[in-house]
Design a protein around this motif. Structure first.
Motif, short mmCIF file in Angstrom:
data_model
loop_
_atom_site.label_atom_id
_atom_site.label_comp_id
_atom_site.label_asym_id
_atom_site.label_seq_id
_atom_site.Cartn_x
_atom_site.Cartn_y
_atom_site.Cartn_z
N PHE A 182 5.08 -59.07 54.28
CA PHE A 182 5.71 -57.85 53.46
C PHE A 182 7.04 -58.70 52.75
N ALA A 183 7.77 -59.52 53.08
CA ALA A 183 8.88 -59.88 52.49
C ALA A 183 8.23 -60.73 51.27
N GLN A 184 7.45 -61.45 51.46
CA GLN A 184 6.60 -62.46 50.35
C GLN A 184 6.19 -61.61 49.19
N PHE A 185 5.63 -60.47 49.72
CA PHE A 185 5.13 -59.79 48.74
C PHE A 185 6.31 -58.77 47.75
N GLY A 186 7.32 -58.59 48.65
CA GLY A 186 8.37 -57.95 47.84
C GLY A 186 8.94 -58.68 46.72
N VAL A 187 9.19 -60.06 47.29
CA VAL A 187 9.50 -61.10 46.18
C VAL A 187 8.80 -61.54 45.09
N ILE A 188 7.59 -61.42 45.37
CA ILE A 188 6.80 -61.79 44.17
C ILE A 188 6.84 -60.72 43.43
N GLY A 189 6.59 -59.43 43.81
CA GLY A 189 6.40 -58.21 43.02
C GLY A 189 7.62 -57.86 42.10
N ALA A 190 8.82 -58.16 42.84
CA ALA A 190 10.08 -57.75 42.34
C ALA A 190 10.33 -58.66 41.05
N LEU A 191 9.88 -60.05 41.15
CA LEU A 191 10.25 -61.05 40.34
C LEU A 191 9.27 -60.77 39.11
N GLY A 192 8.12 -60.15 39.59
CA GLY A 192 6.73 -60.05 38.54
C GLY A 192 7.13 -58.79 37.58
N ALA A 193 7.76 -57.78 38.31
CA ALA A 193 7.98 -56.64 37.57
C ALA A 193 9.20 -56.64 36.69
N ILE A 194 10.10 -57.55 37.04
CA ILE A 194 11.48 -57.57 36.28
C ILE A 194 11.12 -58.40 35.10
N LEU A 195 10.34 -59.61 35.31
CA LEU A 195 10.10 -60.74 34.21
C LEU A 195 9.06 -59.87 33.29
N GLY A 196 7.92 -59.49 34.06
CA GLY A 196 6.92 -58.77 33.12
C GLY A 196 7.30 -57.51 32.27
N PHE A 197 8.25 -56.61 32.76
CA PHE A 197 8.57 -55.69 32.02
C PHE A 197 9.62 -56.15 30.90
N ALA A 198 10.35 -57.16 30.99
CA ALA A 198 11.18 -57.48 30.27
C ALA A 198 10.68 -58.16 29.04
N PHE A 199 9.61 -58.96 29.21
CA PHE A 199 9.13 -59.91 28.02
C PHE A 199 7.65 -59.70 27.88
N GLU A 200 6.90 -58.84 28.24
CA GLU A 200 5.52 -58.38 27.96
C GLU A 200 5.23 -56.89 27.56
N PRO A 201 4.62 -56.63 26.57
CA PRO A 201 4.54 -55.38 26.16
C PRO A 201 3.64 -54.67 27.43
N ILE A 202 3.94 -53.15 27.74
CA ILE A 202 2.99 -52.81 28.72
C ILE A 202 2.97 -51.14 28.38
N SER A 203 1.76 -50.58 28.55
CA SER A 203 1.57 -49.00 28.21
C SER A 203 1.07 -48.31 29.16
N GLN A 204 1.15 -47.21 29.36
CA GLN A 204 0.66 -46.54 30.47
C GLN A 204 -0.85 -46.53 30.20
N GLU A 205 -1.51 -46.35 29.02
CA GLU A 205 -3.05 -46.40 29.12
C GLU A 205 -3.56 -47.71 29.45
N GLY A 206 -2.93 -48.98 29.13
CA GLY A 206 -3.33 -50.21 29.82
C GLY A 206 -3.31 -50.20 31.26
N VAL A 207 -2.06 -49.87 31.83
CA VAL A 207 -2.12 -49.88 33.34
C VAL A 207 -3.05 -48.76 33.96
N VAL A 208 -3.19 -47.65 33.38
CA VAL A 208 -4.34 -46.71 33.83
C VAL A 208 -5.80 -47.49 33.88
N SER A 209 -6.14 -48.00 32.93
CA SER A 209 -7.51 -48.67 32.60
C SER A 209 -7.52 -49.77 33.50
N ALA A 210 -6.51 -50.49 33.89
CA ALA A 210 -6.64 -51.52 34.66
C ALA A 210 -6.51 -51.39 36.05
#
Length: 308
Positions: A182-210
């Motif tokens: 649980f904690a490991q997934f939380g660390v990975i998820g938080a780091l991925g979400a923060i860095l991904g949303f900050a430096f990568e383009p993201i769209s609702q359509e892309g998330v829905v398709s994926a």
């Protein structure tokens, strides 16, 4: 849990990861690699929350700061591994990626020795070499032209090996596998979400398709496979567990045959067989020890002593 059951859990984890390889390879056009890692592991974290709470209620002693720091370090290692691998898969070929990912098998014994000073069994080292040869043959013995993605996947192997070898250390200190997941997934998820949303383009359509790939990776590859890996590492030594998990490359190749109508050459089939042999090599001793009655093991030991 018996050693055999733990090993079977690792085989199941390898199967789930092998089947996920195709989905992870083709996700790059829909969601950025770091964002994908963040979203999938946040989903894994949510799935493990009930088990972590249940385990917390049954635990006799609280975790100390050292335990929490170790959990954070393991989570960081796995985040680096998952992020680099997912980023590398966007530019490397499936052939190169499958072989390079398998190289962590030879790194885990090195990390375990560095941490504990315990030398791996010689049969484990032999099996690791056999496994790498098998992974090479799965590529038909010819890697394609190298890209920057290949280097990222290779660096990810170091982080995978570090995370795998550190997990038994935490489980010896605090028998809390579900909290670790649980904690490991939380660390990975938080780091991925923060860095991904900050430096990568993201769209609702892309998330829905994926979303089908995200759900499989988050619930099955993460929530189920990573968790049973953590549980099994309490009973199976890390170096030997890594060899069992190398079956992931075999299951990935079989998934390509079933889902993408790919064909396996004679060399690839031989490679898969060699990986299976490497697993059998490290498993034969513990399995025979559990199956043979104690009196027969004692008799065999006496006979070998007389022969010497």
């Amino acid at each position: 849990m018996s050693r055999i059951r733990a090993d079977l859990l690792l085989v199941l984890a390898a199967f789930i990861w092998g089947a996920a390889f195709i989905a992870q390879k083709n996700i790059g056009d829909l969601v950025g690699p770091i964002s994908f890692v963040g979203i999938r592991f946040l989903l894994s974290c949510a799935a493990l929350a009930p088990l972590a709470l249940y385990e917390q209620g049954r635990s006799a002693s609280p975790l100390n700061r050292g335990d929490l720091a170790l959990v954070g370090l393991i989570g960081l290692c796995v985040f680096v591994a998952a992020a680099l691998q997912q980023t590398g898969l966007a530019t490397t070929t499936a052939t190169n990626g499958g072989f390079l990912t398998a190289l962590y098998v030879v790194l885990v014994p090195v990390f375990v020795f560095a941490q504990t000073g315990v030398r791996p069994r010689q049969i484990v080292l032999v099996a690791a070499v056999v496994s790498i040869v098998g992974a090479w043959l799965l590529t038909d013995g010819a890697l394609q032209s190298w890209t920057s993605g290949d280097a990222l996947v290779l660096i990810a192997d170091i982080a995978w090996a570090a995370g795998i070898s550190l997990t038994p250390t935490f489980l010896r200190r605090a028998d809390r596998p579900y909290f670790l997941a649980f904690a490991q997934f939380g660390v990975i998820g938080a780091l991925g979400a923060i860095l991904g949303f900050a430096f990568e383009p993201i769209s609702q359509e892309g998330v829905v398709s994926a979303m089908p790939s995200i759900l499989y990776a988050g619930l099955c590859s993460g929530g189920v496979a990573f968790t049973i890996q953590i549980v099994a590492l309490k009973y199976t030594p890390a170096a030997e567990a890594a060899l069992i998990m190398s079956l992931e490359s075999v299951f990935a190749a079989l998934s390509g045959v079933i889902l993408l109508d790919e064909r396996l050459t004679g060399a690839a089939i031989t490679g898969g067989v060699l990986i299976l042999i490497s697993v059998v090599l490290v498993e034969a001793g513990p399995i025979l020890q559990n199956i043979w009655p104690a009196q027969y093991r004692s008799w065999l030991s006496q006979m070998l002593s007389r022969a010497r």
